[in-house]
Structure formats: structure tokens, C-alpha cells
Design an enzyme around this catalytic site. Structure first.
Site, PDB file in Angstrom:
ATOM      1  N   ALA A  35       0.907  -1.280  -0.013  1.00  0.00           N
ATOM      2  CA  ALA A  35       0.054  -0.033  -0.120  1.00  0.00           C
ATOM      3  C   ALA A  35       0.922   1.340  -0.006  1.00  0.00           C
ATOM      4  CB  ALA A  35      -1.012   0.102   1.207  1.00  0.00           C
ATOM      5  N   GLU A  36       1.755   1.181   0.645  1.00  0.00           N
ATOM      6  CA  GLU A  36       2.750   2.528   1.011  1.00  0.00           C
ATOM      7  C   GLU A  36       3.413   2.850  -0.307  1.00  0.00           C
ATOM      8  OE1 GLU A  36       2.929  -0.347   2.964  1.00  0.00           O
ATOM      9  OE2 GLU A  36       1.840   0.359   4.760  1.00  0.00           O
ATOM     10  N   ARG A 106       3.377 -13.538   4.563  1.00  0.00           N
ATOM     11  CA  ARG A 106       4.355 -12.008   4.867  1.00  0.00           C
ATOM     12  C   ARG A 106       4.733 -12.324   6.447  1.00  0.00           C
ATOM     13  NH1 ARG A 106       0.089  -7.347   4.393  1.00  0.00           N
ATOM     14  NH2 ARG A 106       2.024  -6.085   4.141  1.00  0.00           N
ATOM     15  N   ASN A 172      -6.489   1.666   6.093  1.00  0.00           N
ATOM     16  CA  ASN A 172      -6.039   0.186   5.462  1.00  0.00           C
ATOM     17  C   ASN A 172      -6.219  -1.118   6.357  1.00  0.00           C
ATOM     18  OD1 ASN A 172      -5.296   0.374   2.795  1.00  0.00           O
ATOM     19  ND2 ASN A 172      -3.473   1.689   3.430  1.00  0.00           N
ATOM     20  N   ARG A 174      -6.471  -4.462   7.249  1.00  0.00           N
ATOM     21  CA  ARG A 174      -6.359  -5.944   6.675  1.00  0.00           C
ATOM     22  C   ARG A 174      -6.874  -6.880   7.738  1.00  0.00           C
ATOM     23  NH1 ARG A 174      -5.813  -3.188   2.893  1.00  0.00           N
ATOM     24  NH2 ARG A 174      -4.096  -2.839   1.418  1.00  0.00           N
ATOM     25  N   ALA A 236     -16.177  10.353  -2.626  1.00  0.00           N
ATOM     26  CA  ALA A 236     -15.566  10.609  -1.261  1.00  0.00           C
ATOM     27  C   ALA A 236     -15.949  11.708  -0.604  1.00  0.00           C
ATOM     28  CB  ALA A 236     -13.871  10.748  -1.548  1.00  0.00           C
ATOM     29  N   GLY A 259      -6.374  -1.450  -5.002  1.00  0.00           N
ATOM     30  CA  GLY A 259      -5.300  -0.310  -5.341  1.00  0.00           C
ATOM     31  C   GLY A 259      -6.123   1.047  -5.498  1.00  0.00           C
ATOM     32  N   GLY A 261      -7.593   2.938  -3.383  1.00  0.00           N
ATOM     33  CA  GLY A 261      -7.512   3.573  -2.316  1.00  0.00           C
ATOM     34  C   GLY A 261      -6.281   4.084  -2.276  1.00  0.00           C
ATOM     35  N   ASP A 262      -5.270   3.485  -2.592  1.00  0.00           N
ATOM     36  CA  ASP A 262      -3.895   3.906  -2.489  1.00  0.00           C
ATOM     37  C   ASP A 262      -3.664   5.008  -3.644  1.00  0.00           C
ATOM     38  OD1 ASP A 262      -3.441   1.936  -0.660  1.00  0.00           O
ATOM     39  OD2 ASP A 262      -2.696   0.670  -2.258  1.00  0.00           O
TER      40      ASP A 262
HETATM   41  P1  ATP Z   1      -8.745  -0.595  -1.876  1.00  0.00           P
HETATM   42  O1  ATP Z   1      -9.451  -1.530  -2.512  1.00  0.00           O
HETATM   43  O2  ATP Z   1      -7.495  -0.238  -2.546  1.00  0.00           O
HETATM   44  O3  ATP Z   1      -8.500  -0.884  -0.473  1.00  0.00           O
HETATM   45  P2  ATP Z   1     -10.496   1.437  -0.674  1.00  0.00           P
HETATM   46  O4  ATP Z   1     -11.683   0.415  -0.170  1.00  0.00           O
HETATM   47  O5  ATP Z   1      -9.513   2.003   0.251  1.00  0.00           O
HETATM   48  O6  ATP Z   1      -9.722   0.896  -1.882  1.00  0.00           O
HETATM   49  P3  ATP Z   1     -12.266   2.949  -2.227  1.00  0.00           P
HETATM   50  O7  ATP Z   1     -13.416   3.426  -1.546  1.00  0.00           O
HETATM   51  O8  ATP Z   1     -12.825   1.337  -2.829  1.00  0.00           O
HETATM   52  O9  ATP Z   1     -11.183   2.702  -1.491  1.00  0.00           O
HETATM   53  O10 ATP Z   1     -11.737   3.658  -3.404  1.00  0.00           O
HETATM   54  C1  ATP Z   1     -11.151   4.858  -3.294  1.00  0.00           C
HETATM   55  C2  ATP Z   1     -11.590   5.943  -4.197  1.00  0.00           C
HETATM   56  O11 ATP Z   1     -11.473   5.570  -5.460  1.00  0.00           O
HETATM   57  C3  ATP Z   1     -12.944   6.406  -4.036  1.00  0.00           C
HETATM   58  O12 ATP Z   1     -13.205   7.410  -3.127  1.00  0.00           O
HETATM   59  C4  ATP Z   1     -13.231   6.770  -5.350  1.00  0.00           C
HETATM   60  O13 ATP Z   1     -12.940   7.999  -5.736  1.00  0.00           O
HETATM   61  C5  ATP Z   1     -12.317   5.968  -6.512  1.00  0.00           C
HETATM   62  N1  ATP Z   1     -13.241   4.715  -6.859  1.00  0.00           N
HETATM   63  C6  ATP Z   1     -13.475   3.581  -6.280  1.00  0.00           C
HETATM   64  N2  ATP Z   1     -14.228   2.644  -6.795  1.00  0.00           N
HETATM   65  C7  ATP Z   1     -14.422   3.465  -8.211  1.00  0.00           C
HETATM   66  C8  ATP Z   1     -15.478   3.030  -9.007  1.00  0.00           C
HETATM   67  N3  ATP Z   1     -16.153   1.862  -9.313  1.00  0.00           N
HETATM   68  N4  ATP Z   1     -15.764   4.020 -10.082  1.00  0.00           N
HETATM   69  C9  ATP Z   1     -15.017   5.281 -10.076  1.00  0.00           C
HETATM   70  N5  ATP Z   1     -14.248   5.602  -8.910  1.00  0.00           N
HETATM   71  C10 ATP Z   1     -14.034   4.715  -7.831  1.00  0.00           C
END
Ligand code: ATP
Length: 320
Positions: A35-36, A106, A172, A174, A236, A259, A261-262
Site C-alpha cells: 500500500a505504501e 508475510r 487500511n 487488513r 469521497a 489499489g 484507495g492507494d
Molecule cells: P482498496 O480496494 O484499494 O482498499 P479502498 O476501499 O481503500 O480501496 P475505495 O473507496 O474502494 O477505497 O476507492 C477509493 C476511491 O477510488 C473512491 O473514493 C473513489 O473516488 C475511487 N473509486 C473507487 N471505486 C470506483 C469506481 N467503481 N468508479 C469510480 N471511482 C471509484
């Protein structure tokens, strides 16, 4: 400055090229994950300096992690090679077109042996990077890797705070690494130093130990200047003392949510380094998050600055 400086574990990543049980995969793809380091790559692609601090094993996977990061122009001068443990491994199985299973190998890895000594005395490469950083970015993954890794995160956050460097934290969570109670025990003591807190909707409830989002936001909003809630396809929300900002997601054909979120965090932090307004940062974050979901890989699809406009091109566009 050293830009966005981050610490954590980066691993080798094996992936199946097509949907189905992994044991039937004819071959696997090889890449890196973490992630980082994803955030470091994302920030660098957007034109700002970034650095990754962590341990890899004295093996081919470790050399691959460092080489890929160097190729992305991420500063790895403070990363260490641990002769006594292997580089961690992650296996990503596309079980169905819509369901991804991730398996980690890991525990006991070099990355999980990160310790405060790796950041050591003032003047060490890592301590210098942190003191020179525009932002220190940490996640809730690292403290749950081991007690020494938890100490390392606390130490890094302390160094940043002492140097007046903002601290960004992505929850994050896990589930394989710890319970919600362990997550809270690791992260809540860091919050007084945190300036940007990123959480998904469920992580927000976990961290605040709250029943609903309003209650969670109430508990956390006063603790951190910027609280950013990631909502997947719903975009968001940013909570600051000035109020609430909402940003809808950029509509894209979602191929792989891992990915996002990152990528989002990288966009937000790059916006911070651009000196842009909170609304502009949130918009850039949603755009980079959307980029990540539209590509099957965790980080290789992260956009450069001049690619940002591609997502708004109509379907079928050919650029010559
Ligand atoms: P990860 O799967 O990496 O852990 P996360 O759960 O931390 O992701 P998400 O909320 O799924 O983060 O996604 C982060 C951002 O990416 C969202 O706030 C949004 O802006 C964008 N995003 C995620 N999914 C979509 C989508 N299906 N369409 C458009 N934008 C998206």
C-alpha cells in the site's frame, strides 16, 4: 523537500492472468505490491518527489521490489536489505471476473522486521528523509505486522511531528493482520499527530468504535484537521473544521477495485504538494482512484499528470 515519504512493507506479488481457481492457472504474473509503495509511486507519477522506507530480503524478490521502485523514481536510499528473512509474498487470485482473493505470505518476512533502528539516530538516511518530507505517510498495516514495526511507525510519526512535518494516515485495515481492537490500539495513539486521515466507510466505524457514520465523524473530526472518507463508486467526503465537502466518483468501467484507495491517497497528497484547495485535492484524488479501478493492476495504471484528462475522453477514443 523529500516530498511524500512513506514506510511499510512491499512484497513480491503473484497474480493469475485469467479468472478461475489459482491451482489451475497455467502461469502467474510477477509484480510488486504494498500500500505504501503504491502511494509513493502514485505521487511520483504526478510529478512530486517520494521516498519509501522499509526492509526487503536478500533475495530476488527483494531486488525486484527495489528495482521497480527505483524505475519509478521513488527514492529507496533509506530502504534496508535484511539478510535474515525473506521478502514477503502476496498472491492475487481472480476467482471470478468480479471476485478477487488475496493470500499473504508475510509473517516473519523481512518487511515485518522493520524496527525503530531502521530510522535510527538523527542524521541517518531515513531520519533525514522524514525530517525533510513535505508529508510523512503511514498506514494501519505496518503497526500490525509486528511489535517492532509498530514501534517503527510510532518513531517515524514522532520524528515527523518534531520536525513540523504533516502526517498522513490511511487506516487500511487488513483483517488477516489483526482485530479491530488491535487496530484501534495501534492507531488511536497516533491521531494527535495525524493531519490527514483516510478511511473507508467501514474502517471509519471500526476506528471510532461507532455504530454509524455520523457518530464516527463526530468522534474523529476534532482529532484530525482533515478526515477523508473513501466511498468506492460513490466518491469521497472530506470533513474539516470548515465543513463537509463531497466529491462524486468519476464514472469509469471498473475492472479491478484493488489499489483504488492507494491511488486516491496518492492523488490527495499530490494535490496537497501542489498547494491546491481542499476541493481540488479531493477532485484529483477521485480522478486517480478512478484510474486505478479502470486497470487490472494495483499500481502500474497510475496516471502521470498529462494522462489525467484521458478518463474524460469518450469511449472508443484513439489518441494519435
Ligand atoms: P482498496 O480496494 O484499494 O482498499 P479502498 O476501499 O481503500 O480501496 P475505495 O473507496 O474502494 O477505497 O476507492 C477509493 C476511491 O477510488 C473512491 O473514493 C473513489 O473516488 C475511487 N473509486 C473507487 N471505486 C470506483 C469506481 N467503481 N468508479 C469510480 N471511482 C471509484
Amino acid at each position: 523537500t523529500a516530498g511524500v515519504v512513506t514506510l511499510g512493507e512491499s512484497m513480491a506479488a503473484l497474480g493469475s492472468p485469467a479468472p478461475g481457481p489459482l491451482r489451475h492457472a497455467p502461469h502467474l504474473t510477477l509484480s510488486i505490491a504494498g500500500a505504501e509503495s503504491n502511494v509513493a509511486i502514485g505521487v511520483r507519477r504526478l510529478g512530486h518527489p517520494s521516498a519509501w522506507i522499509g526492509r526487503v530480503g536478500a533475495d530476488e524478490f527483494g531486488r525486484m521490489v527495489l528495482e521497480r521502485l527505483r524505475a519509478e523514481q521513488v527514492d529507496v536510499s533509506a530502504a534496508r536489505t535484511d539478510p535474515a528473512a525473506p521478502t514477503g509474498l502476496l498472491v492475487k487470485e481472480q476467482r471470478t471476473p468480479d471476485v478477487t482473493r488475496v493470500q499473504y505470505y508475510r509473517s516473519g518476512s523481512a518487511g515485518s522486521r522493520l524496527c525503530p533502528d531502521d530510522l535510527a539516530a538523527p542524521g541517518s538516511p531515513a531520519a533525514r528523509l522524514i525530517a525533510d518530507a513535505a508529508v510523512l505517510h503511514v498506514t494501519g498495516i505496518t503497526p500490525l505486522l509486528s511489535p517492532t514495526a509498530a514501534d517503527a511507525v510510532r518513531h517515524a510519526v514522532g520524528l515527523a511531528a518534531a520536525a513540523g512535518v504533516p502526517v498522513s494516515l490511511d487506516v487500511n485495515h487488513r483483517t488477516a493482520l489483526g482485530t479491530p481492537a488491535q487496530l484501534r490500539a495501534a492507531l488511536l495513539p497516533l491521531l494527535p499527530q495525524v493531519t490527514q486521515l483516510f478511511a473507508g466507510e467501514e474502517e471509519l466505524l471500526l476506528l471510532a468504535d461507532a455504530e454509524d457514520e455520523a457518530e464516527a465523524v463526530n468522534r474523529l473530526r476534532d482529532a484530525v484537521p482533515e478526515l477523508v472518507v473513501k466511498r468506492g463508486a460513490d466518491g469521497a467526503t472530506l470533513h474539516t473544521a470548515a465543513g463537509v465537502l463531497r466529491q462524486p466518483a468519476v464514472p469509469v468501467r471498473a475492472v479491478d477495485p484493488v489499489g483504488a484507495g492507494d491511488a486516491f491517497t496518492a492523488g490527495y497528497l499530490a494535490g496537497l504538494l501542489d498547494g491546491s484547495t481542499p476541493a481540488e485535492r479531493l477532485r484529483l484524488a477521485c480522478l486517480t482512484g478512478a484510474f486505478a479501478v479502470s486497470v487490472a493492476s494495483d499500481w502500474s495504471g497510475l496516471p502521470t499528470r498529462d494522462e489525467l484528462r484521458l478518463l474524460t475522453a469518450p469511449p472508443g477514443t484513439t489518441l494519435r
